[in-house]
Design a protein around this motif. Structure first.
Motif, short mmCIF file in Angstrom:
data_model
loop_
_atom_site.label_atom_id
_atom_site.label_comp_id
_atom_site.label_asym_id
_atom_site.label_seq_id
_atom_site.Cartn_x
_atom_site.Cartn_y
_atom_site.Cartn_z
N ASN A 1 -0.03 -0.46 -4.70
CA ASN A 1 -1.47 -0.24 -4.87
C ASN A 1 -1.93 1.05 -4.16
OD1 ASN A 1 -4.13 -0.79 -5.66
ND2 ASN A 1 -4.56 -1.90 -3.77
N LYS A 2 -3.13 1.48 -4.52
CA LYS A 2 -3.83 2.65 -3.97
C LYS A 2 -3.26 3.97 -4.51
CE LYS A 2 -5.22 0.08 0.14
NZ LYS A 2 -5.44 0.10 1.59
N GLU A 3 -2.93 3.97 -5.79
CA GLU A 3 -2.45 5.18 -6.44
C GLU A 3 -3.51 6.28 -6.39
OE1 GLU A 3 -1.82 8.15 -9.49
OE2 GLU A 3 -3.50 6.73 -9.34
N ASP A 4 -4.78 5.89 -6.24
CA ASP A 4 -5.86 6.88 -6.14
C ASP A 4 -5.74 7.72 -4.86
OD1 ASP A 4 -8.06 5.27 -4.13
OD2 ASP A 4 -6.68 4.04 -5.29
N LEU A 5 -4.93 7.26 -3.90
CA LEU A 5 -4.69 8.01 -2.66
C LEU A 5 -3.31 8.65 -2.70
CD1 LEU A 5 -6.14 5.46 -0.06
CD2 LEU A 5 -7.26 7.46 -1.06
N ASN A 6 -2.93 9.13 -3.87
CA ASN A 6 -1.59 9.69 -4.07
C ASN A 6 -1.29 10.83 -3.11
OD1 ASN A 6 0.89 9.75 -5.75
ND2 ASN A 6 0.18 11.81 -6.25
N ASP B 1 0.86 -1.18 0.00
CA ASP B 1 0.00 0.00 0.00
C ASP B 1 0.90 1.23 0.00
OD1 ASP B 1 -1.61 2.16 0.71
OD2 ASP B 1 -2.58 1.14 2.37
N ILE B 2 0.80 2.08 -1.03
CA ILE B 2 1.71 3.23 -1.13
C ILE B 2 1.48 4.25 -0.03
CG2 ILE B 2 1.86 2.94 -3.64
CD1 ILE B 2 0.20 5.55 -3.88
N THR B 3 0.37 4.14 0.71
CA THR B 3 0.09 5.07 1.81
C THR B 3 0.54 4.52 3.16
OG1 THR B 3 -2.14 4.25 2.37
CG2 THR B 3 -1.96 5.82 0.54
N ASN B 4 1.15 3.35 3.16
CA ASN B 4 1.49 2.67 4.41
C ASN B 4 2.95 2.22 4.37
OD1 ASN B 4 1.83 0.57 6.40
ND2 ASN B 4 -0.39 0.51 6.60
N LEU B 5 3.80 2.87 5.17
CA LEU B 5 5.22 2.56 5.16
C LEU B 5 5.50 1.15 5.66
CD1 LEU B 5 8.03 3.64 4.53
CD2 LEU B 5 8.14 4.55 6.87
N GLU B 6 4.76 0.69 6.65
CA GLU B 6 4.95 -0.68 7.16
C GLU B 6 4.66 -1.71 6.06
OE1 GLU B 6 2.83 -1.56 10.69
OE2 GLU B 6 3.83 -0.02 11.88
N SER B 7 3.65 -1.42 5.26
CA SER B 7 3.32 -2.30 4.14
C SER B 7 4.48 -2.37 3.16
CB SER B 7 2.05 -1.78 3.45
OG SER B 7 1.72 -2.57 2.34
N PHE B 8 5.09 -1.23 2.89
CA PHE B 8 6.24 -1.18 1.99
C PHE B 8 7.43 -1.93 2.58
CE2 PHE B 8 10.20 0.96 0.68
CZ PHE B 8 10.15 0.75 -0.69
#
Length: 199
Positions: free
Chosen positions: A115-120, A82-89
């Motif tokens: 994923n979640k580019e819509d939350l750029n 998830d590009i909005t979640n550093l832990e996910s990365f």
């Protein structure tokens, strides 16, 4: 008799990164929201000349080692975050280590999907950082949105490119060294690397 070229894939990543929504979008071309996946859920899709067997997985890291028996005969590993979640990365390294530890002697291909580019606007991981990570792991990278469909065509194209004929010993590279055949298209990279042997 199915004469299509077969790609056997698994989607790995932390919970809520969008693994199930991605497979759902591939199948139905629409967005779907889901609760946490338990166990493994296989799906079968036709991608032109390819037959894609793709497995959804539980994102809870407590169960990560239960995936190992299902990984040994695959030829494509998709690590999603998830590009909005550093832990996910940061969990990319956990899944990469699992792959290398258990199937590095085989032939395989790795793709990383952000994923979640819509939350750029809420982005926690820059494109440059993601590309650097993919390059360090000799993996391909695609940014997508399972909600809007952004980048899904690129993701499908990268999946198709991941196919390799196991009968050709000259195809594929080792996991560690980068290839001069590295390809770039917008914000995604594609590298060739080892593939798992077919069943």
């Amino acid at each position: 008799v199915d004469h299509k070229k077969r790609i056997k894939a698994i989607v790995l990543g932390r919970y809520s990164c969008g693994k199930t929504s991605f497979i759902y979008y591939l199948k139905y071309k629409i967005f779907g929201q889901f609760t946490m996946t338990y166990g493994i859920i296989p799906s079968f899709l036709d991608l032109d000349i390819f037959s894609l067997y793709i497995t959804d997985t539980c994102g809870n890291e407590l169960y990560i080692h239960t995936l190992v028996p299902f990984m040994r005969t695959l030829n494509l590993f998709i690590i999603m975050y998830d590009i909005t979640n550093l832990e996910s990365f940061n969990s990319i390294d956990i899944y990469y280590s699992l792959i290398v530890e258990h199937v590095a002697s085989q032939k395989f291909n790795i793709l990383i999907f952000g994923n979640k580019e819509d939350l750029n606007d809420c982005r926690a991981v820059s494109v440059d950082k993601a590309l650097e990570k993919a390059k360090s792991l000799n993996a391909g990278y695609v940014e997508i949105s399972c909600k809007t469909g952004f980048g899904i065509d690129n993701a499908i194209d990268s999946i198709k490119r991941s196919y390799i004929d196991d009968s050709d010993d000259n195809n594929g590279l080792l996991v560690s060294p980068l290839s001069d055949r590295e390809k770039k298209c917008n914000c995604w990279n594609y590298f060739k690397y080892n593939f798992l042997k077919s069943l």
